[in-house]
Design a protein around this motif. Structure first.
Motif, PDB file in Angstrom:
ATOM      1  N   PHE A  96       3.364 -14.804 -13.485  1.00  0.00           N
ATOM      2  CA  PHE A  96       3.813 -15.032 -12.118  1.00  0.00           C
ATOM      3  C   PHE A  96       5.319 -14.850 -12.086  1.00  0.00           C
ATOM      4  O   PHE A  96       5.982 -15.049 -13.082  1.00  0.00           O
ATOM      5  N   PRO A  97       5.954 -14.496 -11.012  1.00  0.00           N
ATOM      6  CA  PRO A  97       5.391 -14.421  -9.672  1.00  0.00           C
ATOM      7  C   PRO A  97       4.769 -13.064  -9.383  1.00  0.00           C
ATOM      8  O   PRO A  97       5.201 -12.043  -9.888  1.00  0.00           O
ATOM      9  N   TRP A  98       3.735 -13.099  -8.563  1.00  0.00           N
ATOM     10  CA  TRP A  98       3.148 -11.888  -8.050  1.00  0.00           C
ATOM     11  C   TRP A  98       3.958 -11.436  -6.844  1.00  0.00           C
ATOM     12  O   TRP A  98       4.656 -12.230  -6.230  1.00  0.00           O
ATOM     13  N   LYS A  99       3.854 -10.171  -6.488  1.00  0.00           N
ATOM     14  CA  LYS A  99       4.546  -9.624  -5.321  1.00  0.00           C
ATOM     15  C   LYS A  99       3.519  -8.998  -4.397  1.00  0.00           C
ATOM     16  O   LYS A  99       2.531  -8.424  -4.858  1.00  0.00           O
ATOM     17  N   GLY A 100       3.769  -9.087  -3.097  1.00  0.00           N
ATOM     18  CA  GLY A 100       2.875  -8.495  -2.120  1.00  0.00           C
ATOM     19  C   GLY A 100       3.622  -7.549  -1.192  1.00  0.00           C
ATOM     20  O   GLY A 100       4.803  -7.761  -0.898  1.00  0.00           O
ATOM     21  N   TYR A 101       2.940  -6.526  -0.757  1.00  0.00           N
ATOM     22  CA  TYR A 101       3.500  -5.541   0.174  1.00  0.00           C
ATOM     23  C   TYR A 101       2.440  -5.299   1.244  1.00  0.00           C
ATOM     24  O   TYR A 101       1.295  -4.981   0.919  1.00  0.00           O
ATOM     25  N   ALA A 102       2.817  -5.450   2.522  1.00  0.00           N
ATOM     26  CA  ALA A 102       1.818  -5.420   3.587  1.00  0.00           C
ATOM     27  C   ALA A 102       2.234  -4.524   4.750  1.00  0.00           C
ATOM     28  O   ALA A 102       3.408  -4.434   5.098  1.00  0.00           O
ATOM     29  N   GLY A 103       1.217  -3.883   5.326  1.00  0.00           N
ATOM     30  CA  GLY A 103       1.393  -3.139   6.561  1.00  0.00           C
ATOM     31  C   GLY A 103       2.114  -1.818   6.434  1.00  0.00           C
ATOM     32  O   GLY A 103       2.871  -1.432   7.308  1.00  0.00           O
ATOM     33  N   PHE A 104       1.873  -1.094   5.372  1.00  0.00           N
ATOM     34  CA  PHE A 104       2.565   0.181   5.213  1.00  0.00           C
ATOM     35  C   PHE A 104       1.576   1.331   5.064  1.00  0.00           C
ATOM     36  O   PHE A 104       0.415   1.136   4.756  1.00  0.00           O
ATOM     37  N   ARG A 105       2.076   2.525   5.293  1.00  0.00           N
ATOM     38  CA  ARG A 105       1.295   3.748   5.116  1.00  0.00           C
ATOM     39  C   ARG A 105       1.831   4.491   3.904  1.00  0.00           C
ATOM     40  O   ARG A 105       3.018   4.472   3.628  1.00  0.00           O
ATOM     41  N   PHE A 106       0.904   5.147   3.219  1.00  0.00           N
ATOM     42  CA  PHE A 106       1.254   5.916   2.034  1.00  0.00           C
ATOM     43  C   PHE A 106       0.640   7.293   2.186  1.00  0.00           C
ATOM     44  O   PHE A 106      -0.530   7.427   2.510  1.00  0.00           O
ATOM     45  N   VAL A 107       1.457   8.317   1.996  1.00  0.00           N
ATOM     46  CA  VAL A 107       0.976   9.695   2.070  1.00  0.00           C
ATOM     47  C   VAL A 107       1.321  10.373   0.753  1.00  0.00           C
ATOM     48  O   VAL A 107       2.468  10.304   0.299  1.00  0.00           O
ATOM     49  N   ASP A 108       0.319  11.008   0.129  1.00  0.00           N
ATOM     50  CA  ASP A 108       0.593  11.695  -1.130  1.00  0.00           C
ATOM     51  C   ASP A 108       1.053  13.128  -0.866  1.00  0.00           C
ATOM     52  O   ASP A 108       1.157  13.568   0.281  1.00  0.00           O
ATOM     53  N   ALA A 109       1.345  13.844  -1.922  1.00  0.00           N
ATOM     54  CA  ALA A 109       1.879  15.207  -1.810  1.00  0.00           C
ATOM     55  C   ALA A 109       0.910  16.167  -1.122  1.00  0.00           C
ATOM     56  O   ALA A 109       1.324  17.167  -0.548  1.00  0.00           O
ATOM     57  N   LYS A 110      -0.377  15.858  -1.179  1.00  0.00           N
ATOM     58  CA  LYS A 110      -1.391  16.719  -0.551  1.00  0.00           C
ATOM     59  C   LYS A 110      -1.638  16.357   0.912  1.00  0.00           C
ATOM     60  O   LYS A 110      -2.478  16.961   1.556  1.00  0.00           O
ATOM     61  N   GLY A 111      -0.936  15.330   1.414  1.00  0.00           N
ATOM     62  CA  GLY A 111      -1.122  14.918   2.801  1.00  0.00           C
ATOM     63  C   GLY A 111      -2.202  13.882   3.014  1.00  0.00           C
ATOM     64  O   GLY A 111      -2.472  13.478   4.137  1.00  0.00           O
ATOM     65  N   ASN A 112      -2.845  13.420   1.918  1.00  0.00           N
ATOM     66  CA  ASN A 112      -3.836  12.355   2.035  1.00  0.00           C
ATOM     67  C   ASN A 112      -3.113  11.064   2.371  1.00  0.00           C
ATOM     68  O   ASN A 112      -2.080  10.757   1.785  1.00  0.00           O
ATOM     69  N   GLU A 113      -3.684  10.306   3.294  1.00  0.00           N
ATOM     70  CA  GLU A 113      -2.991   9.132   3.821  1.00  0.00           C
ATOM     71  C   GLU A 113      -3.823   7.879   3.655  1.00  0.00           C
ATOM     72  O   GLU A 113      -5.046   7.906   3.754  1.00  0.00           O
ATOM     73  N   GLY A 114      -3.147   6.763   3.420  1.00  0.00           N
ATOM     74  CA  GLY A 114      -3.797   5.467   3.372  1.00  0.00           C
ATOM     75  C   GLY A 114      -2.940   4.435   4.059  1.00  0.00           C
ATOM     76  O   GLY A 114      -1.725   4.425   3.895  1.00  0.00           O
ATOM     77  N   GLU A 115      -3.559   3.596   4.861  1.00  0.00           N
ATOM     78  CA  GLU A 115      -2.865   2.492   5.520  1.00  0.00           C
ATOM     79  C   GLU A 115      -3.286   1.227   4.772  1.00  0.00           C
ATOM     80  O   GLU A 115      -4.471   0.960   4.609  1.00  0.00           O
TER      81      GLU A 115
END
Length: 158
Positions: free
Chosen positions: A55-74
């Motif tokens: 510990f401590p753990w870290k959190g990241y929330a509410g973001f979008r990720f786009v890879d080099a091929k244009g694939n996207e994840g929210e």
């Protein structure tokens, strides 16, 4: 656990759920000990095993990720632990029953779209591929962290 929120990427019920998760993995500000809820928390149980340095753990929330091929994840919430990356998809569905048919989820016979499990599995692949490219920078001898995914139902639907 500290959580970094990206503005505009989350709905109010998602923020509330993330705050509950954040509190569950945060120490009490007075005693410095983790706060057990109805018995003991997962964090307390793991600390009881003598696991130090995780510990401590870290959190990241509410973001979008786009890879080099244009694939996207929210991403609703990504938790980074000492050895894992956890992708948490939050669903606040209320008043009814949730059922799956094939790769579709339904609430009271209303099509809610593709299975959140399937959608989140795709996000796992996006993140794993990105992490693989940076594994030489990690402190764990170049190993890529394990990436797991969860769909958390926060509403009252059955």
């Amino acid at each position: 656990m500290e959580v970094k929120l990206w503005e505009g990427g989350l709905q109010s019920q998602e923020i509330k759920a993330i705050e509950i998760i954040q509190e569950a993995f945060s120490p009490d500000p007075i005693s410095g000990k983790s706060r057990p809820k109805s018995g003991s928390s997962m964090q307390d149980q793991m600390r009881g095993l003598g696991l130090k340095g995780m510990f401590p753990w870290k959190g990241y929330a509410g973001f979008r990720f786009v890879d080099a091929k244009g694939n996207e994840g929210e991403f609703d919430l990504v938790i980074v632990t000492h050895c894992n990356v956890l992708i948490v998809e939050l669903k606040d569905w209320n008043h009814g029953e949730v059922k799956s048919r094939g790769d579709r989820w339904y609430k009271n016979d209303v099509d809610m779209g593709r299975s959140p499990v399937s959608v989140t599995q795709k996000k796992v692949h996006l993140l794993k591929n990105k992490l693989e490219r940076f594994k030489h920078r990690f402190s764990n001898s170049g190993w890529t962290p394990f990436v797991h995914h969860f769909v958390v139902m926060t509403g009252n639907a059955g």
